[in-house]
Design an enzyme around this catalytic site. Structure first.
Site, short mmCIF file in Angstrom:
data_model
loop_
_atom_site.label_atom_id
_atom_site.label_comp_id
_atom_site.label_asym_id
_atom_site.label_seq_id
_atom_site.Cartn_x
_atom_site.Cartn_y
_atom_site.Cartn_z
N GLY A 45 0.81 -1.21 0.00
CA GLY A 45 0.00 0.00 0.00
C GLY A 45 0.84 1.25 0.00
O GLY A 45 0.54 2.21 0.71
N ILE A 50 0.60 6.88 4.45
CA ILE A 50 1.67 6.44 5.34
C ILE A 50 2.63 5.51 4.61
O ILE A 50 3.86 5.59 4.79
CB ILE A 50 1.09 5.75 6.59
CG1 ILE A 50 0.25 6.72 7.40
CG2 ILE A 50 2.20 5.17 7.46
CD1 ILE A 50 -0.48 6.08 8.57
N GLY A 51 2.10 4.62 3.77
CA GLY A 51 2.95 3.68 3.06
C GLY A 51 3.93 4.38 2.14
O GLY A 51 5.12 4.03 2.09
N TYR A 200 -13.83 -3.35 11.22
CA TYR A 200 -12.49 -2.74 11.17
C TYR A 200 -11.71 -3.04 12.45
O TYR A 200 -10.54 -3.43 12.41
CB TYR A 200 -12.61 -1.23 10.97
CG TYR A 200 -11.27 -0.51 10.96
CD1 TYR A 200 -10.41 -0.64 9.87
CD2 TYR A 200 -10.87 0.29 12.03
CE1 TYR A 200 -9.18 0.01 9.86
CE2 TYR A 200 -9.66 0.95 12.02
CZ TYR A 200 -8.81 0.80 10.93
OH TYR A 200 -7.59 1.45 10.93
#
Length: 334
Positions: A45, A50-51, A200
């Site tokens: 990702g 963030i990735g 989630y």
């Protein structure tokens, strides 16, 4: 003119104080200056958020970076941008769809065939509070991508990681795991009314349980694995939450979000820290909130639940108890 000096000074002090407070709450930069020249890093990702920032940080430190993403157009663009910004030309874009067991197996097979070593695996990709979607193999999307996809990918790459030791696995979880519960009777949300938030939270709890059990199994191999909560960041991950769906909520909650929500660059610091910090060599099976080790929720430390989840996950994705099965993972029975 002088009458404006005091108000301006007070305003400047308030703004400066607010910025310092935000940086304090958000957590600082990775304290480690360690570099990783020649080390191969996989970040899932990594085309955004963030990735992408984690990949950029690790590219700056000299790593051979593999961006593993579903959208190849965005992935290629991110790789090009990172190469340009870091002047590190060992940054490449590879296709990986974590919602497809077939894609995961093809990606892992390519890594095993083409890469001599893998030193760092950052399981970063995630889906958050999406509608009741399912993966290509019939799994509830959040559990399927956030947990099962990374579970299979990591297991398929374990021999390569062991051969490259010392090596590290970093699993991105969330503070939301504290509200999670592993419902073994209905992991796939087929019997209950779908609750996007609860799904989630379950998936992120599963990530920590996976981390704990994997760490136990990796003792003595030179491979470590840790989980982390990166903080709440301004990324595309929250696109299904509807936080900013109205002008009123954006206006009223804006200052709070500004104070508490991290930039992707700041949110990438914990992943970077776990990937490179020399003082964390040999540290495994831990949960980090930002840059600090903390105790996760009690269910996240339940060894019996962790072992049961491992066995169930292995069955779902087609892993044999004795190792990796050549049989493709099958969808959950209806």
């Amino acid at each position: 003119m002088n009458r404006y000096l005091l108000p301006l000074s007070v305003l400047g002090t308030a703004v400066g104080g607010a910025v310092l407070l935000r940086d304090y709450i958000a957590g600082g930069a990775c304290p480690s200056k360690a570099t990783i020249p020649g080390k191969t890093v996989i970040v899932t990702g990594a085309n955004t958020g963030i990735g992408k920032q984690t990949a950029l940080e690790l590219a700056r430190r000299g790593g051979n970076i593999i961006l593993a993403c579903r959208d190849m157009e965005k992935c290629e663009a991110a790789a090009k941008e990172i190469r340009g910004e870091t002047l590190n030309h060992r940054v490449s874009a590879w296709h990986l769809d974590l919602a497809s067991l077939k894609s995961i197996r093809e990606f892992a097979a390519k890594i095993i065939e083409e890469e001599e070593q893998v030193h760092i695996l950052v399981n970063n990709a995630a889906v958050m509070r999406c509608p009741h979607w399912t993966t290509k193999d019939g799994f509830e999307m959040q559990f399927g991508v956030n947990h099962l996809g990374h579970f299979l990918l990591t297991n398929l790459l374990l021999d390569k990681l062991k051969a490259s030791a010392p090596s590290r696995i970093i699993n991105l979880s969330s503070l939301a795991h504290i509200a999670g519960h592993i419902d073994f009777d209905d992991l796939n949300w087929e019997k209950r009314k779908y609750d996007t938030k609860a799904a989630y939270c379950q998936s992120k709890l599963a990530v920590i349980l996976f981390t704990k059990e994997l760490s136990r199994r990796l003792q003595g191999t030179g491979v470590t694995v840790n989980a982390l909560h990166p903080g709440v960041a301004r990324t595309e991950l929250g696109r299904h939450t509807g936080m900013h769906s109205s002008a009123f909520s954006s206006f009223t909650l804006g200052p709070i979000f500004w104070l508490l929500v991290k930039s992707p660059q700041l949110a990438a610091q914990p992943s970077t820290y776990l990937a490179v910090a020399e003082e964390l060599e040999g540290v495994s099976g831990k949960y980090f909130d930002g840059l600090k080790e903390k105790a996760p929720a009690p269910e996240a430390e339940d060894e019996e639940v962790a072992q049961r989840l491992w066995a169930e996950s292995a069955r779902l994705v087609g892993l044999e108890k004795s190792g990796v099965s050549s049989v493709r993972g099958q969808p959950l029975p209806k």
